[in-house]
Design an enzyme around this catalytic site. Structure first.
Site, PDB file in Angstrom:
ATOM      1  N   ASP A  59     -79.686   5.123  20.024  1.00  0.00           N
ATOM      2  CA  ASP A  59     -80.341   5.102  21.328  1.00  0.00           C
ATOM      3  C   ASP A  59     -79.450   4.418  22.364  1.00  0.00           C
ATOM      4  O   ASP A  59     -79.119   3.234  22.227  1.00  0.00           O
ATOM      5  CB  ASP A  59     -81.677   4.358  21.204  1.00  0.00           C
ATOM      6  CG  ASP A  59     -82.474   4.382  22.491  1.00  0.00           C
ATOM      7  OD1 ASP A  59     -82.729   5.480  23.002  1.00  0.00           O
ATOM      8  OD2 ASP A  59     -82.841   3.299  22.976  1.00  0.00           O
ATOM      9  N   THR A  92     -80.238   7.834  29.379  1.00  0.00           N
ATOM     10  CA  THR A  92     -79.346   6.726  29.738  1.00  0.00           C
ATOM     11  C   THR A  92     -77.903   6.980  29.292  1.00  0.00           C
ATOM     12  O   THR A  92     -76.964   6.614  29.994  1.00  0.00           O
ATOM     13  CB  THR A  92     -79.841   5.416  29.113  1.00  0.00           C
ATOM     14  OG1 THR A  92     -80.033   5.605  27.710  1.00  0.00           O
ATOM     15  CG2 THR A  92     -81.149   4.980  29.731  1.00  0.00           C
ATOM     16  N   THR A  93     -77.741   7.616  28.144  1.00  0.00           N
ATOM     17  CA  THR A  93     -76.384   7.901  27.671  1.00  0.00           C
ATOM     18  C   THR A  93     -75.694   8.897  28.594  1.00  0.00           C
ATOM     19  O   THR A  93     -74.526   8.717  28.964  1.00  0.00           O
ATOM     20  CB  THR A  93     -76.421   8.455  26.231  1.00  0.00           C
ATOM     21  OG1 THR A  93     -77.088   7.522  25.384  1.00  0.00           O
ATOM     22  CG2 THR A  93     -75.009   8.690  25.710  1.00  0.00           C
ATOM     23  N   ASP A 376     -88.605   8.061  22.989  1.00  0.00           N
ATOM     24  CA  ASP A 376     -87.758   9.016  23.710  1.00  0.00           C
ATOM     25  C   ASP A 376     -88.429  10.384  23.779  1.00  0.00           C
ATOM     26  O   ASP A 376     -88.434  11.050  24.824  1.00  0.00           O
ATOM     27  CB  ASP A 376     -86.394   9.154  23.023  1.00  0.00           C
ATOM     28  CG  ASP A 376     -85.475   7.968  23.305  1.00  0.00           C
ATOM     29  OD1 ASP A 376     -85.813   7.156  24.194  1.00  0.00           O
ATOM     30  OD2 ASP A 376     -84.438   7.857  22.641  1.00  0.00           O
TER      31      ASP A 376
END
Length: 524
Positions: A59, A92-93, A376
């Site tokens: 994550d 976010t990645t 998620d």
């Protein structure tokens, strides 16, 4: 120009751009820390603290917020990632990887002689083009029964079919109106427990045990009181207790408190949920009356329980109200029971249908990661309902990159170079996904660009198992459109903020006020 003169000129440029180079390197280092997790073949990261405690996760936001980062620019990226997680719960990645690409490309342009102001101007225009193109490619869902919703949950849930099914079931139980309500977050109803069975529980779960084992373990058709306070008598200051009048006041408050508890018993209250602690006398009286009490309930769970049962939270001073007035504060539940193995209290069948996603885990080591995966997936499902879906796997970003390149001619002068910051950033997700799958990113990006141009299909991407061109929509690889838009916008904002920093200056320490904190206690 002599070699010595060239070296001197290069040194002057690097010195002038020292802040930008330092910040760009920090941002790219942060991006490198998470880019290996991107895509179906992405790997996990192990985070180790100074005590040897280990977290293994895929994550992005967990990695970013848990890793040790001291550089100011790195902290800026991490803060943007937190904001992305708070706003849409995922992506976010992608945000971090694209921000790294934008800043890196911007630095290269500046080192080649493009003024920073022109780079930023072009970046803004490119971002505008990209967001417009991305919005036009969003595909609306046909309600909660749309089969594409499960595919969104499956992709965001990293291929965990059991979690995807739970999330979609919970979304349907909650209803579209609730999912669209800004204050509601589907991810907040996820609970992961070692040894628990996967289920969508039709009610609310309190992550605390009953106050003692003498209280009932199970109750049916329960009247519920929610105390948003401590369940104890009003306090008397210690100094006042030393006086006769103060002690008399203390005794009177104790008696009043007992009468208030008697009112609750007479009203038939079966469950009392308390925000803070419970006095010993209250525990004794309510235990004897066969009432279940749960103390120190998390504020979020207290609010959900009140909403589910229809109870109105009350302060301890509110218990002085008449029985008729107190009646209006009580809620109702069909069933309340404690799972001793899980050390949790379950409330089922309140006035407002609510759901809790319970995700089981075989061992304590994987509980946290299972919970992150489910959160998620839940965030992605809710975002898809609100704003539709787009083809995943980096395909839509590449299609948008092609659109931005076509519109680059609309930007005049050296600002046109700045558009390349956005183009390169949009290519990064697919490039990283295929690199993590073991393929050559340059080759695969070229293949996809050619295939999309030839077919007119923006949904073409790469099958990470075979390396072949594949239609992402037909393959069920779908992402929520709001997550993509927010990721791109956030990456653009952080890139511009980093590129605008010209100088880094250390702040002086705040000094104490005159006369305070002086070592010698007086003027020198």
């Amino acid at each position: 120009m002599s070699l010595k003169s060239q070296a001197s000129a290069g040194s002057e440029v690097n010195e002038r751009l020292a802040a930008l180079i330092s910040n760009a390197n920090a941002v790219r280092a942060i991006a490198a820390a998470v880019e290996g997790t991107l895509g179906p073949k992405g790997l996990d990261t192990m985070l180790v603290d100074r005590f040897g405690e280990v977290v293994i996760t895929n994550d992005g936001v967990t990695i970013l917020t848990t890793m040790e980062a001291t550089h100011p620019a790195a902290k800026m990226v991490i803060n943007v990632a937190k904001a992305q997680e708070e706003e849409v719960g995922d992506g976010t990645t992608t945000t971090t990887v694209m921000a790294g690409a934008m800043v890196g490309t911007g630095l290269e342009l500046v080192l080649k002689g493009v003024p920073v102001a022109r780079v930023i101007e072009g970046l803004r225009k490119g971002l505008q083009f990209a967001l417009e193109a991305l919005a036009a490619k969003a595909l609306p869902l046909d309600g909660l029964e749309d089969p594409r919703l499960y595919q969104v949950a499956l992709i965001a849930g990293r291929g965990h079919e059991d979690i995807a099914s739970l999330v979609v079931e919970a979304a349907r139980l909650v209803g579209e109106d609730e999912l669209r309500r800004p204050a509601f977050k589907l991810a907040d109803i996820v609970v992961a427990e070692e040894g628990a069975e996967n289920q969508v529980f039709r009610g609310v779960i309190i992550s605390k045990s009953r106050l003692n084992r003498q209280m009932p373990e199970r109750l049916e058709k329960v009247r519920v009181l929610v105390v948003d306070d401590a369940l104890e008598p009003e306090e008397i200051e210690e100094e006042a207790l030393r006086t006769e009048a103060g002690f008399a006041r203390y005794l009177a408050l104790q008696e009043e408190f007992k009468r208030n508890l008697k009112k609750l018993i007479d009203l038939g209250v079966g469950l009392v949920l308390v925000d803070r602690g419970v006095a010993d006398i209250a525990e004794e009286i309510l235990t004897d009356a066969g009432i279940m009490v749960v103390q120190r309930v998390l504020n979020r769970e207290l609010r959900r329980a009140a909403e589910h049962t229809g109870a109105k939270p009350i302060k301890r001073t509110g218990l002085k109200k008449s029985p008729e007035e107190l009646e209006r504060y009580l809620g109702w539940a069909e069933e309340v029971f404690e799972e001793e193995k899980l050390e949790k209290v379950f409330l089922r069948g309140g006035g407002k249908p609510m759901a809790t996603i319970v995700v089981g885990a075989a061992t304590a080591e994987v509980v946290g990661e299972r919970e992150r995966i489910a959160k998620d997936a839940a965030a992605a499902v809710q975002a898809a309902i609100r704003g539709g879906v787009v083809p995943g796997g980096g395909s839509v970003e590449l299609a948008v990159a092609r659109e931005v390149e076509r519109r680059k001619s609309e930007v005049r002068g050296m600002a046109a170079y700045g558009v390349d910051c956005v183009v390169e950033a949009l290519k990064r997700p697919l490039a990283q996904i295929v690199a993590n799958a073991g393929f050559n990113p340059l080759e695969k990006i070229g293949d996809v660009i050619a295939a999309q141009a030839a077919s007119g299909k923006d949904s073409l991407g790469i099958d990470c198992d075979t390396g072949e061109i594949k239609d992402m929509v037909e393959a069920g690889v779908l992402d929520p459109a709001p997550v993509k838009r927010h990721a791109l916008k956030a990456a653009g904002e952080i890139a511009e903020a980093i590129l605008r920093i010209d100088t880094i200056i250390r702040k002086k320490e705040d000094k104490p006020e005159s006369g305070e904190g002086s070592k010698d206690g007086g003027a020198g």
